[in-house]
Design a protein around this motif. Structure first.
Motif, PDB file in Angstrom:
ATOM      1  N   MET A  66      -9.125   7.082 -11.101  1.00  0.00           N
ATOM      2  CA  MET A  66      -9.312   5.659 -11.405  1.00  0.00           C
ATOM      3  C   MET A  66      -8.112   5.108 -12.170  1.00  0.00           C
ATOM      4  O   MET A  66      -7.660   3.982 -11.907  1.00  0.00           O
ATOM      5  N   ILE A  67      -7.595   5.883 -13.104  1.00  0.00           N
ATOM      6  CA  ILE A  67      -6.431   5.437 -13.876  1.00  0.00           C
ATOM      7  C   ILE A  67      -5.215   5.294 -12.959  1.00  0.00           C
ATOM      8  O   ILE A  67      -4.488   4.295 -13.026  1.00  0.00           O
ATOM      9  N   VAL A  68      -5.001   6.276 -12.099  1.00  0.00           N
ATOM     10  CA  VAL A  68      -3.867   6.209 -11.171  1.00  0.00           C
ATOM     11  C   VAL A  68      -4.042   5.031 -10.209  1.00  0.00           C
ATOM     12  O   VAL A  68      -3.102   4.272  -9.962  1.00  0.00           O
ATOM     13  N   THR A  69      -5.239   4.852  -9.690  1.00  0.00           N
ATOM     14  CA  THR A  69      -5.500   3.775  -8.740  1.00  0.00           C
ATOM     15  C   THR A  69      -5.348   2.405  -9.387  1.00  0.00           C
ATOM     16  O   THR A  69      -4.982   1.446  -8.713  1.00  0.00           O
ATOM     17  N   SER A  70      -5.594   2.317 -10.683  1.00  0.00           N
ATOM     18  CA  SER A  70      -5.403   1.025 -11.349  1.00  0.00           C
ATOM     19  C   SER A  70      -3.946   0.584 -11.273  1.00  0.00           C
ATOM     20  O   SER A  70      -3.661  -0.603 -11.169  1.00  0.00           O
ATOM     21  N   GLY A  71      -3.034   1.530 -11.288  1.00  0.00           N
ATOM     22  CA  GLY A  71      -1.624   1.194 -11.168  1.00  0.00           C
ATOM     23  C   GLY A  71      -1.188   0.914  -9.747  1.00  0.00           C
ATOM     24  O   GLY A  71      -0.084   0.431  -9.517  1.00  0.00           O
ATOM     25  N   LEU A  72      -2.047   1.188  -8.787  1.00  0.00           N
ATOM     26  CA  LEU A  72      -1.714   0.987  -7.383  1.00  0.00           C
ATOM     27  C   LEU A  72      -2.355  -0.261  -6.789  1.00  0.00           C
ATOM     28  O   LEU A  72      -2.345  -0.453  -5.570  1.00  0.00           O
ATOM     29  N   GLN A  73      -2.909  -1.113  -7.621  1.00  0.00           N
ATOM     30  CA  GLN A  73      -3.602  -2.289  -7.113  1.00  0.00           C
ATOM     31  C   GLN A  73      -2.666  -3.309  -6.480  1.00  0.00           C
ATOM     32  O   GLN A  73      -3.100  -4.187  -5.747  1.00  0.00           O
ATOM     33  N   ARG A  74      -1.373  -3.211  -6.745  1.00  0.00           N
ATOM     34  CA  ARG A  74      -0.440  -4.151  -6.112  1.00  0.00           C
ATOM     35  C   ARG A  74      -0.148  -3.779  -4.661  1.00  0.00           C
ATOM     36  O   ARG A  74       0.417  -4.563  -3.918  1.00  0.00           O
ATOM     37  N   ARG A  75      -0.528  -2.594  -4.279  1.00  0.00           N
ATOM     38  CA  ARG A  75      -0.344  -2.154  -2.892  1.00  0.00           C
ATOM     39  C   ARG A  75      -1.410  -2.809  -2.011  1.00  0.00           C
ATOM     40  O   ARG A  75      -2.509  -3.113  -2.476  1.00  0.00           O
ATOM     41  N   PRO A  76      -1.122  -3.007  -0.727  1.00  0.00           N
ATOM     42  CA  PRO A  76      -2.109  -3.637   0.156  1.00  0.00           C
ATOM     43  C   PRO A  76      -3.406  -2.832   0.268  1.00  0.00           C
ATOM     44  O   PRO A  76      -4.469  -3.395   0.483  1.00  0.00           O
ATOM     45  N   TRP A  77      -3.340  -1.533   0.108  1.00  0.00           N
ATOM     46  CA  TRP A  77      -4.513  -0.670   0.240  1.00  0.00           C
ATOM     47  C   TRP A  77      -5.143  -0.340  -1.111  1.00  0.00           C
ATOM     48  O   TRP A  77      -6.070   0.460  -1.174  1.00  0.00           O
ATOM     49  N   GLY A  78      -4.669  -0.947  -2.184  1.00  0.00           N
ATOM     50  CA  GLY A  78      -5.177  -0.633  -3.522  1.00  0.00           C
ATOM     51  C   GLY A  78      -6.659  -0.915  -3.692  1.00  0.00           C
ATOM     52  O   GLY A  78      -7.390  -0.107  -4.281  1.00  0.00           O
TER      53      GLY A  78
END
Length: 136
Positions: A66-78
């Motif tokens: 969840m922490i890693v994915t929070s940083g990936l929210q700018r990606r189209p698949w985030g």
């Protein structure tokens, strides 16, 4: 004229991208959810079924994801990655810690509302109905 995806030609785009704010809310929600999931480790020893090494590992792994994915929210698949984590949390709640199911379903409701709000903003943006798109 319109360089924001989903806003048709001829519709004035908003001066700022409202989806950028939505992505910030998604990231913040994931961080909050990771904290709540990690707090489940405090109650894990109270329940015999989930206090195995595997149960602890799954909970820590989910929180880290969840922490890693929070940083990936700018990606189209985030957003899709965040929604997959919700499914994994519900599954983990039933397998390792049934009391975590209440938290999991609370966050499922939160994510359902966030996705609905995002779609509503996208719909209004495409129709040119956002206040920032109105002629002054």
């Amino acid at each position: 004229m319109s360089d924001i995806p989903g806003v048709p030609e001829g519709v004035r785009p908003p001066p700022t991208d409202p989806m950028k704010g939505a992505r910030g809310v998604f990231a913040a929600t994931l961080i909050l959810e990771a904290i709540v999931v990690l707090l489940a480790l405090l109650v894990l020893p109270q329940f015999g079924s989930g206090s195995t090494g595997l149960g602890v590992g799954v909970i820590i792994g989910l929180a880290a994801a969840m922490i890693v994915t929070s940083g990936l929210q700018r990606r189209p698949w985030g957003l899709n990655a965040a929604l997959v984590l919700q499914v994994l949390l519900v599954v983990a709640a039933f397998v390792f810690l049934p009391s975590l199911a209440i938290v999991a379903f609370a966050f499922v409701i939160v994510w359902a509302i966030l996705v609905w709000m995002r779609r509503e903003v996208a719909r209004r943006m495409a129709a040119g109905m956002l206040p920032s798109q109105q002629e002054e």
